[in-house]
Write a protein that holds these residues in place. Structure first.
Motif, PDB file in Angstrom:
ATOM      1  N   SER A  50      56.878  60.580  51.922  1.00  0.00           N
ATOM      2  CA  SER A  50      56.587  59.662  50.832  1.00  0.00           C
ATOM      3  C   SER A  50      56.951  58.243  51.242  1.00  0.00           C
ATOM      4  N   ASP A  73      55.069  54.305  46.232  1.00  0.00           N
ATOM      5  CA  ASP A  73      54.582  55.155  45.146  1.00  0.00           C
ATOM      6  C   ASP A  73      53.740  56.324  45.638  1.00  0.00           C
ATOM      7  N   ILE A  74      53.574  56.427  46.939  1.00  0.00           N
ATOM      8  CA  ILE A  74      52.703  57.463  47.496  1.00  0.00           C
ATOM      9  C   ILE A  74      53.520  58.634  48.038  1.00  0.00           C
ATOM     10  N   ASN A  82      49.899  59.655  43.651  1.00  0.00           N
ATOM     11  CA  ASN A  82      50.175  58.246  43.378  1.00  0.00           C
ATOM     12  C   ASN A  82      51.076  58.174  42.153  1.00  0.00           C
ATOM     13  N   ASN A  83      52.344  57.865  42.368  1.00  0.00           N
ATOM     14  CA  ASN A  83      53.311  57.806  41.279  1.00  0.00           C
ATOM     15  C   ASN A  83      53.426  56.418  40.661  1.00  0.00           C
ATOM     16  N   GLN A 129      45.502  53.250  43.809  1.00  0.00           N
ATOM     17  CA  GLN A 129      45.540  52.857  45.214  1.00  0.00           C
ATOM     18  C   GLN A 129      44.377  53.525  45.929  1.00  0.00           C
ATOM     19  N   ILE A 157      43.022  56.959  44.668  1.00  0.00           N
ATOM     20  CA  ILE A 157      44.002  57.821  44.009  1.00  0.00           C
ATOM     21  C   ILE A 157      44.393  57.122  42.716  1.00  0.00           C
ATOM     22  N   ALA A 215      46.164  55.888  39.171  1.00  0.00           N
ATOM     23  CA  ALA A 215      47.564  55.708  38.791  1.00  0.00           C
ATOM     24  C   ALA A 215      48.089  56.981  38.145  1.00  0.00           C
ATOM     25  N   THR A 256      46.377  62.281  41.428  1.00  0.00           N
ATOM     26  CA  THR A 256      46.431  62.938  42.718  1.00  0.00           C
ATOM     27  C   THR A 256      45.024  63.266  43.198  1.00  0.00           C
ATOM     28  N   PHE A 297      47.057  53.050  53.246  1.00  0.00           N
ATOM     29  CA  PHE A 297      46.785  52.858  51.825  1.00  0.00           C
ATOM     30  C   PHE A 297      46.677  51.365  51.506  1.00  0.00           C
TER      31      PHE A 297
END
Length: 209
Positions: free
Chosen positions: A43, A46-47, A72-73, A78, A106, A108, A111, A143
């Protein structure tokens, strides 16, 4: 309490504590027999990339597919703009589930999955000079916001557990006809996944609540 009674009680306690441990390694459903393939994960920002594997085509030399589940957290979408294999001059071709080549988005809090029926793909041709079954191969994901994220997945042929997830780009969707039959390309029951070490890379893209 006599010495013999104390010894007998201690032996009984030890026997009870050892029994569950012995059960874990016995029987048809033993934990030691539930072997699953090793997959890479990492990770950055945010990925989160999980269950990354490189799958080769056992029927012909050359092509390989990078499969993974990407989360994508963050609070904004992204794009996965590129996937590259160091030492390999041939580019990895990103193709969306609609059959169009180019970056993959991906959403927001969502996934996507690379590889498998109805999913985007990341396929490289003429890869046999670098990518070989059984090896651990460095791969770089690029990314739009998180930048470059590296990890080292295992290379496996598209057999057994990985059958159906080899290096083939998804076909562009076609309009159904009255005589058409069969099921939609999106696998049923594979939406709404959340990040976990056991999440499968072979699932359709979805957005977490």
């Amino acid at each position: 309490m006599s010495r013999s009674y104390r010894s007998g009680a201690l032996a009984a306690v030890l026997a009870l504590s050892i029994a569950p441990l012995a059960a874990c390694g016995a029987g048809t459903d033993a934990q030691t027999q539930q072997v699953k393939p090793d997959t890479a994960m990492t990770s950055a920002d945010d990925i989160s990339i999980q269950n990354a594997v490189i799958v080769t085509d056992p029927a012909k030399a050359g092509p390989a597919a990078v499969t993974a589940r990407i989360f994508n957290n963050g609070q904004s979408a992204q794009q996965l703009t590129a996937v590259s294999v160091p030492g390999l001059s041939q580019p990895v071709q990103l193709t969306g589930a609609d059959g169009k080549a180019g970056p993959l988005t991906i959403p927001a809090g969502g996934t996507i999955a690379l590889g498998g029926p109805g999913n985007p793909s990341a396929v490289v041709q003429n890869s046999q000079s670098v990518i070989k079954d059984g090896n651990v191969q460095n791969v770089v994901f690029t990314f739009s916001k998180a930048g470059q994220v590296s990890l080292a997945p295992t290379v496996v042929p598209a057999l057994h557990y990985f059958q159906g997830y080899g290096p083939s780009a998804p076909a562009a969707p076609s309009s159904p006809s009255p005589s058409a039959s069969g099921k939609p390309g999106t696998p049923a029951g594979r939406t709404g996944a959340s990040p976990s070490a056991t999440a499968s890379p072979f699932a359709s893209a979805s957005t977490r609540p």
